[in-house]
Design an enzyme around this catalytic site. Structure first.
Site, mmCIF file in Angstrom:
data_model
loop_
_atom_site.group_PDB
_atom_site.id
_atom_site.type_symbol
_atom_site.label_atom_id
_atom_site.label_comp_id
_atom_site.label_asym_id
_atom_site.label_seq_id
_atom_site.Cartn_x
_atom_site.Cartn_y
_atom_site.Cartn_z
ATOM 1 C CG ASP A 1 26.401 -22.773 -15.496
ATOM 2 O OD1 ASP A 1 26.596 -23.894 -15.942
ATOM 3 O OD2 ASP A 1 27.253 -21.878 -15.359
ATOM 4 C CG HIS B 1 29.308 -24.313 -17.884
ATOM 5 N ND1 HIS B 1 29.406 -24.549 -16.545
ATOM 6 C CD2 HIS B 1 30.234 -25.118 -18.473
ATOM 7 C CE1 HIS B 1 30.355 -25.436 -16.315
ATOM 8 N NE2 HIS B 1 30.878 -25.798 -17.462
HETATM 9 C C1 XUL Z 1 33.972 -30.658 -14.963
HETATM 10 C C2 XUL Z 1 34.604 -29.367 -14.790
HETATM 11 C C3 XUL Z 1 33.935 -28.248 -15.441
HETATM 12 C C4 XUL Z 1 34.812 -27.276 -16.154
HETATM 13 C C5 XUL Z 1 34.072 -26.296 -17.004
HETATM 14 O O1 XUL Z 1 34.619 -31.704 -14.359
HETATM 15 O O2 XUL Z 1 35.576 -29.227 -14.086
HETATM 16 O O3 XUL Z 1 33.141 -27.615 -14.474
HETATM 17 O O4 XUL Z 1 35.585 -26.544 -15.248
HETATM 18 O O5 XUL Z 1 33.266 -26.908 -17.935
#
Ligand code: XUL
Ligand code: CO
Length: 437
Positions: A104, A101
């Site tokens: 992060d 993300h």
């Molecule tokens: C949250 C989840 C996230 C997504 C990306 O439950 O799985 O980590 O994969 O935002």
């Protein structure tokens, strides 16, 4: 700064009898299964957020994880150092991909402009490390759920400015994903749902989500981003109802808003179970509809009702996953992303290796077992035989569209009663599956 100094430079494949916990017993990257190497089938990816940013905090207490790469302040310099640690880890592990993300990898700034600048600085470091190691980006995404501005959701927020902010963040996240050669881009709507229907205009919120995703598709086209868009189902948590509930709801949404040609699904095990399904069900549903894109590999805990995101170690589960994945021709350009975290008590850096090694071995075994089931052909034969009444005669007429209510009534009036049904043989089939494990 080398961090994992107790871990060999490369986790090696040592075979099933190895006593070395820092070795692969089943994952041999170059072993060919059904004409492709294991590495090409599985396309393993490390999740930046859990593995390098996870602290082990829970609602009852702060993090326990010892993470020598986390400095006292979360700044760009530290984020760039962390990139080097992340690539040291992935190189030693032998995972070909990673996912992140925006927030992060780089700290959020005081303004959007500052956040963009921070991200650019870290993306430069990521790009250098990708070039140095050959490790690639499976997908990028934007964190549209942590900052308080997203308390009501992002694309489905009641606040138009929040929608605008989220759009700006996703625009930038797509740009950096493109810059890093990302093969996919994921939408997971962290808070795209509701807590209370009395204060919610569901139609307006879902229309906004459709508009948002069209904007992403249009922008990708404009800048020539060729990565696959993926939508990730999850039924609840943090909201009590998420609009991306499960594979069926996501596919219905994509079709209703004309997005079906542009977006596939990223299916996650623990999300499947939270929705009251199995992972096999979600994969099969996505696969049969042509929407199987990628997977977030993890598992929940039968005794806990939330998204525990544990590493998958159950070979029965990975066999089921690989059976469906092989059936629908594999995951590429998607992959097997370990959206999984070590548990709070496994607080040492080396536990990150044990966790990933276990997950990779479990999927390698699942792949080999699924390939053996397919090569043997018994299961396929049983299923084919089960539906064989549709291969000719009245069944073929039904499937081809030739039969009508009238023709079928006539057929049944002549025949009087159906020929006896055959047993489903569930127990025999379950026993058969166990012979390959
Ligand atoms: C949250 C989840 C996230 C997504 C990306 O439950 O799985 O980590 O994969 O935002
Ligand atoms: Co996920």
């Amino acid at each position: 700064m080398a961090v994992f100094t107790d871990v060999p430079n490369k986790i090696a494949f040592e075979g099933p009898r190895s006593k070395n916990p820092l070795s692969f017993r089943h994952y041999d990257a170059n072993e060919v299964v059904e004409g492709k190497t294991m590495a090409d089938h599985l396309r393993f990816s490390v999740a930046y957020w859990h593995t390098f940013r996870g602290t082990g905090s829970d609602p009852f207490g702060p993090g326990t994880a010892v993470r020598p790469w986390e400095g006292p302040v979360d700044n760009v310099e530290n984020a760039v150092n962390r990139v080097k640690v992340a690539f040291e880890f992935m190189e030693k592990l032998g995972a070909g991909y990673y996912c992140f993300h925006d927030r992060d990898v780089a700290p959020e700034g005081k303004t959007l402009a500052e956040s963009h600048k921070n991200l650019d600085a870290v993306v430069k470091a990521l790009k250098d490390e990708q070039q140095r190691t050959g490790i690639k980006l499976l997908w990028g995404t934007a964190n549209l759920f942590s900052n308080p501005r997203y308390m009501h959701g992002a694309a489905t927020s009641c606040n138009a400015d929040t929608f605008a902010y989220a759009a700006a963040q996703v625009k930038k996240a797509i740009e950096v994903t493109q810059e890093l050669g990302g093969e996919n881009y994921v939408f997971w709507g962290g808070r795209e749902g509701y807590q209370n229907l009395f204060n919610t205009n569901m139609k307006r919120e879902i229309d906004h989500l459709g508009r948002f995703m069209h904007m992403a598709v249009e922008y990708a086209k404009e800048i020539g981003f060729k990565g696959q868009f993926l939508f990730e189902p999850k039924p609840k948590e943090p909201t009590k109802h998420q609009y991306d509930f499960d594979a069926a709801a996501c596919i219905a949404f994509l079709r209703a808003y004309g997005l079906e040609k542009h977006v596939k699904l990223n299916i996650e095990t623990n999300h499947a179970t939270l929705a009251g399904h199995t992972m096999m069900h979600e994969l099969e549903y996505a696969g049969m509809q042509g929407f199987l894109g990628s997977i977030d590999a993890n598992t929940g805990d039968l005794l806990l009702g939330w998204d525990t995101d544990q590493f998958p170690t159950d070979i029965y589960l990975t066999t089921q996953c690989m059976l469906v994945i092989l059936k629908y021709g594999g995951l590429a350009p998607g992959g097997v992303n370990f959206d999984a975290k070590v548990r709070r008590e496994s607080f040492e850096p080396v536990d990150l290796f044990h966790a990933h090694i276990g997950g990779m071995d479990a999927f390698a075994r699942g792949l080999k077992i699924a390939a053996a089931i397919r090569a043997d052909g018994q299961l396929d034969k049983i299923v084919q035989e089960r539906y064989s009444s549709f291969d000719s005669g009245v069944g073929a007429e039904i499937e081809s569209g030739k039969a009508t209510f009238k023709s079928l009534e006539k057929y049944m009036l002549d025949k009087g009663e159906i020929t006896p049904n055959k047993s489903g043989r569930q127990e025999m089939i379950e026993n058969l599956i166990n012979t390959y494990l």
